[in-house]
Enzyme design. Structure first.
Site, mmCIF file in Angstrom:
data_model
loop_
_atom_site.group_PDB
_atom_site.id
_atom_site.type_symbol
_atom_site.label_atom_id
_atom_site.label_comp_id
_atom_site.label_asym_id
_atom_site.label_seq_id
_atom_site.Cartn_x
_atom_site.Cartn_y
_atom_site.Cartn_z
ATOM 1 N N ASN A 100 5.823 2.244 -7.127
ATOM 2 C CA ASN A 100 5.846 3.570 -7.779
ATOM 3 C C ASN A 100 7.242 4.164 -7.915
ATOM 4 O O ASN A 100 7.572 4.792 -8.913
ATOM 5 C CB ASN A 100 4.898 4.533 -7.064
ATOM 6 C CG ASN A 100 5.303 4.798 -5.651
ATOM 7 O OD1 ASN A 100 5.845 3.919 -4.974
ATOM 8 N ND2 ASN A 100 5.068 5.998 -5.184
ATOM 9 N N GLU A 121 4.622 3.279 6.104
ATOM 10 C CA GLU A 121 4.526 4.487 5.274
ATOM 11 C C GLU A 121 3.421 4.231 4.265
ATOM 12 O O GLU A 121 3.597 3.445 3.335
ATOM 13 C CB GLU A 121 5.858 4.740 4.550
ATOM 14 C CG GLU A 121 7.061 4.909 5.457
ATOM 15 C CD GLU A 121 7.042 6.223 6.217
ATOM 16 O OE1 GLU A 121 6.327 7.156 5.795
ATOM 17 O OE2 GLU A 121 7.728 6.315 7.237
ATOM 18 N N CYS A 170 3.353 9.074 -3.623
ATOM 19 C CA CYS A 170 2.511 9.237 -2.432
ATOM 20 C C CYS A 170 2.454 10.705 -2.001
ATOM 21 O O CYS A 170 1.532 11.113 -1.300
ATOM 22 C CB CYS A 170 3.035 8.366 -1.304
ATOM 23 S SG CYS A 170 4.784 8.639 -1.001
ATOM 24 N N GLU A 210 10.780 7.441 8.922
ATOM 25 C CA GLU A 210 12.022 6.966 8.322
ATOM 26 C C GLU A 210 12.913 8.175 8.095
ATOM 27 O O GLU A 210 12.538 9.294 8.392
ATOM 28 C CB GLU A 210 11.708 6.246 7.003
ATOM 29 C CG GLU A 210 10.850 5.010 7.209
ATOM 30 C CD GLU A 210 10.635 4.194 5.949
ATOM 31 O OE1 GLU A 210 10.781 4.746 4.845
ATOM 32 O OE2 GLU A 210 10.311 3.003 6.091
HETATM 33 P P1 NDP Z 1 0.426 -2.247 -1.872
HETATM 34 O O1 NDP Z 1 0.012 -1.993 -0.485
HETATM 35 O O2 NDP Z 1 -0.498 -2.994 -2.765
HETATM 36 O O3 NDP Z 1 1.794 -3.061 -1.916
HETATM 37 C C1 NDP Z 1 2.975 -2.625 -1.298
HETATM 38 C C2 NDP Z 1 3.881 -3.821 -1.087
HETATM 39 O O4 NDP Z 1 3.285 -4.710 -0.146
HETATM 40 C C3 NDP Z 1 4.118 -4.657 -2.347
HETATM 41 O O5 NDP Z 1 5.408 -5.203 -2.328
HETATM 42 C C4 NDP Z 1 3.066 -5.731 -2.197
HETATM 43 O O6 NDP Z 1 3.354 -6.854 -2.979
HETATM 44 C C5 NDP Z 1 3.149 -6.005 -0.708
HETATM 45 N N1 NDP Z 1 1.999 -6.652 -0.115
HETATM 46 C C6 NDP Z 1 0.705 -6.684 -0.538
HETATM 47 N N2 NDP Z 1 -0.054 -7.423 0.317
HETATM 48 C C7 NDP Z 1 0.763 -7.851 1.305
HETATM 49 C C8 NDP Z 1 0.575 -8.652 2.480
HETATM 50 N N3 NDP Z 1 -0.601 -9.179 2.800
HETATM 51 N N4 NDP Z 1 1.643 -8.878 3.269
HETATM 52 C C9 NDP Z 1 2.847 -8.363 2.972
HETATM 53 N N5 NDP Z 1 3.098 -7.627 1.858
HETATM 54 C C10 NDP Z 1 2.067 -7.359 1.045
HETATM 55 O O7 NDP Z 1 0.822 -0.845 -2.488
HETATM 56 P P2 NDP Z 1 1.192 -0.507 -3.974
HETATM 57 O O8 NDP Z 1 2.357 -1.337 -4.397
HETATM 58 O O9 NDP Z 1 -0.047 -0.525 -4.787
HETATM 59 O O10 NDP Z 1 1.754 0.982 -3.823
HETATM 60 C C11 NDP Z 1 0.962 2.107 -3.873
HETATM 61 C C12 NDP Z 1 0.673 2.615 -2.468
HETATM 62 O O11 NDP Z 1 1.875 2.894 -1.791
HETATM 63 C C13 NDP Z 1 -0.103 3.907 -2.475
HETATM 64 O O12 NDP Z 1 -1.126 3.851 -1.523
HETATM 65 C C14 NDP Z 1 0.932 4.933 -2.054
HETATM 66 O O13 NDP Z 1 0.399 6.077 -1.451
HETATM 67 C C15 NDP Z 1 1.775 4.156 -1.126
HETATM 68 N N6 NDP Z 1 3.072 4.783 -0.979
HETATM 69 C C16 NDP Z 1 3.376 5.403 0.209
HETATM 70 C C17 NDP Z 1 4.578 6.066 0.370
HETATM 71 C C18 NDP Z 1 4.948 6.703 1.679
HETATM 72 O O14 NDP Z 1 6.130 6.967 1.858
HETATM 73 N N7 NDP Z 1 4.030 6.961 2.570
HETATM 74 C C19 NDP Z 1 5.538 6.158 -0.736
HETATM 75 C C20 NDP Z 1 5.116 5.475 -1.916
HETATM 76 C C21 NDP Z 1 3.922 4.818 -2.033
HETATM 77 P P3 NDP Z 1 2.714 -6.983 -4.468
HETATM 78 O O15 NDP Z 1 3.004 -5.726 -5.208
HETATM 79 O O16 NDP Z 1 3.467 -8.099 -5.017
HETATM 80 O O17 NDP Z 1 1.278 -7.230 -4.268
#
Ligand code: NDP
Length: 480
Positions: free
Chosen positions: A150, A248, A282, A460
């Protein structure tokens, strides 16, 4: 265009030669390919990081700080290129990439270039025992940074900057959906003179590349931002290996509006906190709770303001809402709108996909306002992560507080009031890691950032991130 992994300062194709298509969400077309990295690529990245660690962890703070500052400078210099790449990869309005995403990526490096020179540890004199204790804060070794789609470069650098500032070497993975600015960052790191192997970027799927990073026995800490489900899975893999974890995760943030607030400021900010980045932040305030006295007025004014938002091709300067990040995500967000009525909700504005001229296959959705009757519905309990907000009225403070806390998430909350006593009561009693009062997303990088409950563990930002990326060791010396 084919982007490459960045390992030991070099750009390399994946060892197994597998590739994944990369889409431009504005037009719904493939415009590049990224490595579908496997365990072997992760191992190679780990080895490069491990080899670089002895030297980097002994590099003076002045040198580390200088290199980080240089990276920040180069990001600023290349802002137009990086912003265009981010907008194309993610679908976000170019104006947002130019004013928020890329400047913040530069600020992350600049902040930690300065912070590391001020980071100190404690000493305790044990009086009467002729002893002195001090704490060594040593870098952990090889650490992982995994980030979502995002705010791609913004969040990627938010992790990498403190990790390398504190002397670690990194294996990092951006989201496979938005890899482009991470690739460009690698070029910048070489140009800035970051030694080989200090940062290694491996592209690929979460379930294979990400999983291989998390499972790696010698990657000792993981800083992850992403969904709550993925965070829970990562914790289940990493915890038995006793890895240090910072998670996070998702949010379902309340935006609590009282009648005594500064109305115009609240209204303008609420439009932003609802729909900035197509609601894919988020921290967006996706549950709007409004004091009954002003509920009808707010409803009318909010709908009017939202109806004025211009949806369009993200590369155009004057649009407010671009494309959602992917077709799958568009369908997921739309599916929540489709269940609104079954749940007793009423769509007050929006709700439909949008066709943009010359971008007919892009992933566009109207900003959507849904009035709900109860906080128990799925629309109020589950993270939608798109341009969809719900609104509902409340009568008294206690009710607002109860509704605000009645979700599994606890990332952030926003409170609109000019009453000091109420401000303090809510600040103490809201179960969220961040409380914004009469503002939203005002960020000071020194503050602890993170969530409670299902929004994650750890903090963080500021020295918190430097503490996460270092191992404290107590040294006790008796001098008698
Ligand atoms: P995901 O959890 O799908 O993915 C996040 C990252 O983790 C991506 O790089 C993804 O790779 C990777 N990933 C997925 N599965 C695994 C695994 N089994 N092991 C290791 N890495 C893995 O989240 P999104 O990318 O869909 O992002 C949206 C989410 O992020 C929302 O829930 C949002 O709220 C949260 N978010 C939280 C923030 C915070 O600061 N609290 C800030 C911004 C977003 P790939 O994309 O290649 O699948």
């Amino acid at each position: 265009m084919k982007i490459q992994n960045y390992i030991n300062g070099e750009f390399l194709p994946p060892i197994a030669n597998g590739w994944i298509d990369n889409y431009n969400p504005a037009i719904g077309e493939v415009y590049g390919q990224i490595p579908n990295s496997t365990k072997e690529d992760v191992e190679k990245a780990y080895e490069a990081a491990e080899n670089a660690f002895a030297s980097w962890s002994n590099t003076t703070l002045a040198t580390r700080s200088k290199i980080l500052s240089k990276i920040a400078e180069l990001i600023k210099e290349k802002l137009p290129l990086l912003a265009a790449a981010e907008s194309k990869d993610n679908g976000k309005p170019i104006s947002l990439a130019k004013t928020i995403d890329i400047p913040r990526a530069a600020a992350n490096f600049q902040f930690y270039a300065n912070a590391i020179t001020q980071f100190s540890s404690e000493a305790h004199e044990s009086i009467g025992l002729n002893a002195v204790n001090f704490t060594l804060r040593q870098p952990i070794g090889v650490v992982a940074c995994i980030s979502p789609w995002n705010l791609p470069l913004y969040l990627f650098t938010w992790k990498i900057a403190p990790a390398i500032a504190s002397g670690n070497c990194v294996v990092a993975k951006p989201s496979e959906i938005t890899p482009m600015t991470a690739f460009l960052l690698a070029e910048i790191c070489n140009e800035a003179g970051l030694p080989k192997g200090v940062l290694n970027i491996v592209h690929g799927l979460g379930t294979t590349t990400g999983q291989a990073i998390v499972e790696h026995p010698n990657i000792k800490a993981i800083s992850f931002t992403g969904g709550t489900k993925t965070g829970a899975h990562i914790a289940s893999v990493a915890a038995p290996m006793f890895k240090k974890l910072s998670l996070e995760l998702g949010g379902k943030n309340p935006n609590i509006i009282f009648a005594d607030c500064d109305y115009e400021k609240m209204l303008a900010t609420t439009v932003r906190s609802s729909f900035a980045n197509q609601g894919q932040i988020c921290l967006c305030g996706s549950r709007i709770l409004v004091e009954e006295k002003i509920y009808e007025k707010f409803k009318k004014d909010f709908i009017k303001k939202v109806s004025e938002l211009k949806i369009g091709n993200p590369s155009e300067e004057n649009i407010h809402i671009g494309a959602l990040v992917s077709k799958e995500h568009l369908e997921k967000v739309k599916s929540y709108i489709d269940i609104a009525e079954d749940e007793g909700g009423k769509v007050l504005f929006g709700g439909n996909k949008v066709t943009i001229i010359d971008c007919e296959n892009g992933y566009y959705l109207q900003p959507t306002i849904i009035e709900v009757k109860s906080n128990k519905c799925r629309l109020n309990q589950e993270e939608i992560f798109g341009p969809v907000v719900t609104i509902m009225p409340f009568k008294i403070d206690e009710e607002a507080l109860q509704l605000a806390n009645d979700v599994k998430y606890g990332l952030s909350s926003t409170l609109w009031t000019n009453n000091l006593k109420r401000t303090m009561q809510f600040s103490k009693q809201l179960h969220t890691g961040i409380v914004w009062v009469n503002t939203w997303m005002l960020r000071d990088l020194r503050t602890p950032f993170g969530g409670q409950k299902a929004s994650g563990i750890g903090r963080e930002g500021g020295f918190e991130a430097l503490r996460f990326f270092t191992e404290p060791k107590n040294i006790c010396i008796q001098y008698e």
